[in-house]
Design a protein around this motif. Sequence first.
Motif, PDB file in Angstrom:
ATOM      1  N   SER B 136      48.997  19.026  18.368  1.00 44.52           N
ATOM      2  CA  SER B 136      48.029  18.827  19.452  1.00 44.52           C
ATOM      3  C   SER B 136      46.836  19.780  19.391  1.00 44.52           C
ATOM      4  O   SER B 136      45.903  19.621  20.164  1.00 44.52           O
ATOM      5  CB  SER B 136      48.725  18.912  20.810  1.00 44.52           C
ATOM      6  OG  SER B 136      48.720  20.200  21.317  1.00 44.52           O
ATOM      7  N   CYS B 233      60.061  20.589  20.416  1.00 46.00           N
ATOM      8  CA  CYS B 233      59.296  20.176  21.590  1.00 46.00           C
ATOM      9  C   CYS B 233      58.974  21.392  22.433  1.00 46.00           C
ATOM     10  O   CYS B 233      59.603  22.438  22.311  1.00 46.00           O
ATOM     11  CB  CYS B 233      60.002  19.064  22.343  1.00 46.00           C
ATOM     12  SG  CYS B 233      60.902  19.513  23.780  1.00 46.00           S
ATOM     13  N   TYR B 248      51.987  13.660  23.945  1.00 49.16           N
ATOM     14  CA  TYR B 248      51.957  14.350  22.651  1.00 49.16           C
ATOM     15  C   TYR B 248      50.516  14.376  22.140  1.00 49.16           C
ATOM     16  O   TYR B 248      49.645  13.662  22.644  1.00 49.16           O
ATOM     17  CB  TYR B 248      52.892  13.672  21.647  1.00 49.16           C
ATOM     18  CG  TYR B 248      52.395  12.335  21.129  1.00 49.16           C
ATOM     19  CD1 TYR B 248      52.603  11.171  21.862  1.00 49.16           C
ATOM     20  CD2 TYR B 248      51.717  12.236  19.923  1.00 49.16           C
ATOM     21  CE1 TYR B 248      52.148   9.949  21.398  1.00 49.16           C
ATOM     22  CE2 TYR B 248      51.255  11.004  19.445  1.00 49.16           C
ATOM     23  CZ  TYR B 248      51.472   9.873  20.193  1.00 49.16           C
ATOM     24  OH  TYR B 248      51.013   8.670  19.727  1.00 49.16           O
ATOM     25  N   ARG B 273      56.191  18.284  25.917  1.00 51.01           N
ATOM     26  CA  ARG B 273      55.362  17.803  24.809  1.00 51.01           C
ATOM     27  C   ARG B 273      56.214  17.683  23.550  1.00 51.01           C
ATOM     28  O   ARG B 273      56.564  18.688  22.930  1.00 51.01           O
ATOM     29  CB  ARG B 273      54.212  18.783  24.561  1.00 51.01           C
ATOM     30  CG  ARG B 273      53.337  18.393  23.385  1.00 51.01           C
ATOM     31  CD  ARG B 273      52.134  19.292  23.278  1.00 51.01           C
ATOM     32  NE  ARG B 273      52.453  20.602  22.744  1.00 51.01           N
ATOM     33  CZ  ARG B 273      52.467  20.892  21.435  1.00 51.01           C
ATOM     34  NH1 ARG B 273      52.208  19.964  20.535  1.00 51.01           N
ATOM     35  NH2 ARG B 273      52.751  22.112  21.033  1.00 51.01           N
TER      36      ARG B 273
END
Lengths: 187, 349
Positions: B136, B233, B248, B273
Amino acid sequence: MTTNGFYEEIIIAGFGGQGILLTGRLLAQTAMKQGLEVTYMPSYGAEVRGGTANCMVIIADEPIASPLVDRPDSLIVMNKASLNKFAPRLKNGGLLIMNSSLIDTKPKLDDSIEIIAVPVDEIAVELGEKRAANMVAIGAYLQKRGSLSPDAAAACLAETIAKRHHKTLPVNTEALHRGAEFTKDNE
Amino acid sequence: MCGNEALAEAAIIAGCDAYFGYPITPQNEITAYMSKRMPEEDRVFVQSESELAAINMVFGASATGKRTMTTSSSPGISLMQEGISYLAGAELPAVIVNVMRGGPGLGNIAPSQGDYFQATRGGGHGDYRTIVLGPSTVQELVDCMPLAFDLADQYQIPVVVLADGILGQMMEPIVLDKKPRRELPPKDWALTGAKDREQNIVRSLWLPEGALEEHNYKLQAKYEQIQKDEVLCEQYALDDAEIVVVAYGVAARIVRSAVNQARKEGIKAGWIRPITLWPFPTEQIAKAADELSIFLVVEMSMGQMVEDVKLAVAGKTPVLFYGRPGGGVPTVSQVLERIKQLTIPPKKQ
């Protein structure tokens, strides 16, 4: 979005060929060298001369979540189409730097928005390099916003501009300072 | 450096021996960067005649035991699916970067997350999975590259890095890490010349009765191992959250801004996420579902990952969705608006 710390969201917009993306990269590079957090997001795909170009830069003293700018604190517009497109998104209390060489009317905006109209093309022509107009605009912005100095930006020009254009470094540096002086003289 | 160039340099540092690619926006900077840097490093760069050629060159290079990658964007990745299925069948490591753009069809060049299903369900024909990483930030994109090569080599599997046009085009400060990473098994299966040893065979064709079924069980055991060991995560403020937003990639950054704002306004919001999209963080989401009242999934699509979230939540609590397709990017205020709508009365039913 705003935070307690320093968080400045900027949109720079104009024609393709006016050096919009380079200006954004210079701002981002300068912020990074000052140890600030920064994101730079260009419009992509349509950066042909004469098309439209814009970029979003966020400078902050904390990690930046979204790199997209919805409502900028500051807006630098180099032509009328960009003014019409982005000015309505300016935050109240924000700053508008506009190219008065190409924009003849003052936009109707909230009273809390400060407008600095800079004849960037005329100033650049005086310097003998019309293409340095973007540097005049960013110089005017940096002088007003104070978080990054025009000198700090000038020091980052060499690493931002492609080597083959390095002969333009002196005139670009001069243009940055002329923009800053314009703001000083009009305060 | 933009995200595309940064990931290319990270791949070189990670020891990518050979790059094969065909240009497509918004990932052209990768191919351009590799065309310059790979020859400088005395490694292989080929601009192939098509995406089909690129993925099959990857197959060939990988079969010789070399670290290899290709990159493309959505329509080009569709063209590569046959090759990815063959890589999975032949158990060959490879790294495939998809800088997603709007679809279906040629679509547009704007950022999108419309290829989640394709990436996480295998994408080509047959019963297989690929590992899928969904970074990200540009820093995470850069950190993903050595991880992708390591995972590919460790499990002999194609690894997909699922980025999008924003991540590819944007710039932010990064640190290129050169530290050594995982210890990996020797590539004793590679086609390196059979002088003085038994012949190695790399294949995806298993004709004898039962042979392919056996092969699939072997692949499945590997996938189960990956699901057990490799889930990544990140989560935030779940302890007292009444709403958890799952997103995400770049969408997760927009969510992060929206959740920060919601917290300032007194709304108990948190986020999860997924970093690995396959293996999916099913357990982490299931655990959160035991304690939370509402899930909101935000995607730059009409709803793909939301199905995995629903599978994980298994009906324990409502899962709602907000997304924009075709290059539309949800804004912070749009996400915040949804969070507010959902946190005013309707709680656990």
